[in-house]
Design a protein around this motif. Sequence first.
Motif, mmCIF file in Angstrom:
data_model
loop_
_atom_site.group_PDB
_atom_site.id
_atom_site.type_symbol
_atom_site.label_atom_id
_atom_site.label_comp_id
_atom_site.label_asym_id
_atom_site.label_seq_id
_atom_site.Cartn_x
_atom_site.Cartn_y
_atom_site.Cartn_z
ATOM 1 N N GLU A 135 0.824 -1.205 0.000
ATOM 2 C CA GLU A 135 0.000 0.000 0.000
ATOM 3 C C GLU A 135 0.862 1.260 0.000
ATOM 4 O OE1 GLU A 135 -2.523 -0.595 3.361
ATOM 5 O OE2 GLU A 135 -3.885 -1.955 2.295
ATOM 6 N N LYS A 136 1.943 1.251 0.785
ATOM 7 C CA LYS A 136 2.829 2.420 0.848
ATOM 8 C C LYS A 136 3.496 2.689 -0.498
ATOM 9 C CE LYS A 136 3.997 1.808 5.762
ATOM 10 N NZ LYS A 136 3.523 3.096 6.317
ATOM 11 N N LEU A 137 3.775 1.625 -1.261
ATOM 12 C CA LEU A 137 4.495 1.753 -2.523
ATOM 13 C C LEU A 137 3.577 1.709 -3.738
ATOM 14 C CD1 LEU A 137 7.418 -0.631 -1.567
ATOM 15 C CD2 LEU A 137 7.549 1.849 -1.745
ATOM 16 N N ASP A 138 2.280 1.503 -3.495
ATOM 17 C CA ASP A 138 1.310 1.387 -4.585
ATOM 18 C C ASP A 138 1.720 0.279 -5.546
ATOM 19 O OD1 ASP A 138 -1.005 1.979 -5.969
ATOM 20 O OD2 ASP A 138 -0.065 3.499 -7.227
ATOM 21 N N MET A 139 1.997 -0.893 -4.980
ATOM 22 C CA MET A 139 2.392 -2.060 -5.759
ATOM 23 C C MET A 139 1.489 -3.235 -5.385
ATOM 24 S SD MET A 139 6.591 -1.750 -5.542
ATOM 25 C CE MET A 139 6.986 -2.939 -6.842
ATOM 26 N N ARG A 140 1.469 -4.232 -6.229
ATOM 27 C CA ARG A 140 0.799 -5.485 -5.932
ATOM 28 C C ARG A 140 1.742 -6.340 -5.098
ATOM 29 N NH1 ARG A 140 0.322 -3.384 -11.018
ATOM 30 N NH2 ARG A 140 -1.788 -3.276 -11.857
ATOM 31 N N VAL A 141 1.191 -7.295 -4.346
ATOM 32 C CA VAL A 141 2.050 -8.128 -3.504
ATOM 33 C C VAL A 141 1.531 -9.555 -3.469
ATOM 34 C CG1 VAL A 141 0.791 -7.657 -1.341
ATOM 35 C CG2 VAL A 141 3.227 -8.283 -1.252
ATOM 36 N N PHE A 142 2.471 -10.481 -3.430
ATOM 37 C CA PHE A 142 2.163 -11.875 -3.123
ATOM 38 C C PHE A 142 3.036 -12.289 -1.954
ATOM 39 C CE2 PHE A 142 3.116 -16.493 -3.768
ATOM 40 C CZ PHE A 142 1.860 -16.964 -3.402
ATOM 41 N N PHE A 143 2.415 -12.761 -0.890
ATOM 42 C CA PHE A 143 3.117 -13.207 0.313
ATOM 43 C C PHE A 143 3.079 -14.722 0.384
ATOM 44 C CE2 PHE A 143 2.674 -14.407 4.884
ATOM 45 C CZ PHE A 143 3.995 -14.167 5.253
ATOM 46 N N ALA A 144 4.228 -15.340 0.633
ATOM 47 C CA ALA A 144 4.341 -16.797 0.706
ATOM 48 C C ALA A 144 4.882 -17.182 2.079
ATOM 49 C CB ALA A 144 5.271 -17.311 -0.393
ATOM 50 N N ALA A 182 8.465 -18.365 -3.092
ATOM 51 C CA ALA A 182 7.420 -17.618 -3.795
ATOM 52 C C ALA A 182 7.709 -17.512 -5.278
ATOM 53 C CB ALA A 182 7.298 -16.220 -3.200
ATOM 54 N N GLU A 183 6.665 -17.680 -6.082
ATOM 55 C CA GLU A 183 6.741 -17.450 -7.525
ATOM 56 C C GLU A 183 5.565 -16.596 -7.956
ATOM 57 O OE1 GLU A 183 6.381 -19.777 -11.846
ATOM 58 O OE2 GLU A 183 5.978 -20.857 -9.971
ATOM 59 N N ILE A 184 5.840 -15.583 -8.756
ATOM 60 C CA ILE A 184 4.767 -14.905 -9.478
ATOM 61 C C ILE A 184 5.105 -14.941 -10.962
ATOM 62 C CG2 ILE A 184 4.182 -13.395 -7.543
ATOM 63 C CD1 ILE A 184 5.460 -11.064 -9.157
#
Length: 294
Positions: free
Chosen positions: A106-115, A169-171
Amino acid sequence: MPQGPGRPARTARVATALLAAVLSLTAAPATAAEDAAPPGSRAPAVPLRVATYNIHAGAGEDQVFDLDRTAAALRDLRADVIGLQEVDVHWGERSAFTDEARALAEKLDMRVFFAPIYDLDPATEGAERRQYGVAVLSRHPVLRAENHEITRLSTQTPDPVPAPAPGFAEIEIRVKGVRTHIYSTHLDYRADPSIRAAQVDDMLGILADDRGPSVLVGDFNAEPSAPELAPLWHTLRDAAPDAGLTYPAIAPQKRIDLITVSHGITVTGARTHAADASDHRPVVADLRLPRKNR
């Protein structure tokens, strides 16, 4: 971090709830330019800036938890994709039970995937589950995300034995029509290299299924010349051999935070970033992705 010798099943375990969280942050569809490149075109290679950062659960070497400081260090990298390690999600008092993955996104205005590597019962009844692991931040839409298992030796159980456990993690993202796999890892910290050797074997088994460019980043807890990392260099190459040392953050002595890339990816520059938001320094590399998949 937990690991050990042993061979986990190569089948990836999808963290369904976490993937839903990624997609909720990925509502914007890919643009037409991202969706397709003209068939047979000789379009130039696609630029992508990638970084890796062990965030030490949001604390610097001063042991002060300050996620705004972490976010500022990440923002300074101006990266398109960032692999994170030592990420707390409602883990404990050391990080104020913060969901660091979502807060940083949210602070960086990015998408995130947490593993998560660990997924434990709440500290108190009715609270959120306590999780700790790795993550990937992305400015590009996430097409697919998986939390793979590799061999680990748990730090959360007495007398642990090596066993498959999540936290690799993989995206998969699409960058101007090029589907690209990004991995974030954190290898075992112990002096015994056999655990890391097993993890390298496991990761290579997972990467073998890739089609298209692949980028593997993380805290390897070993320098590139370590014998247990040698098998990596048959498939990948070190993207930042001259970028500088990464650990500890103040007066670093080792280069254990690495960006590695599959053959066909061109590296146009790389550097280690001096920052005091963690006990590690982040690394950033500018890449050019080949248009044609392998």
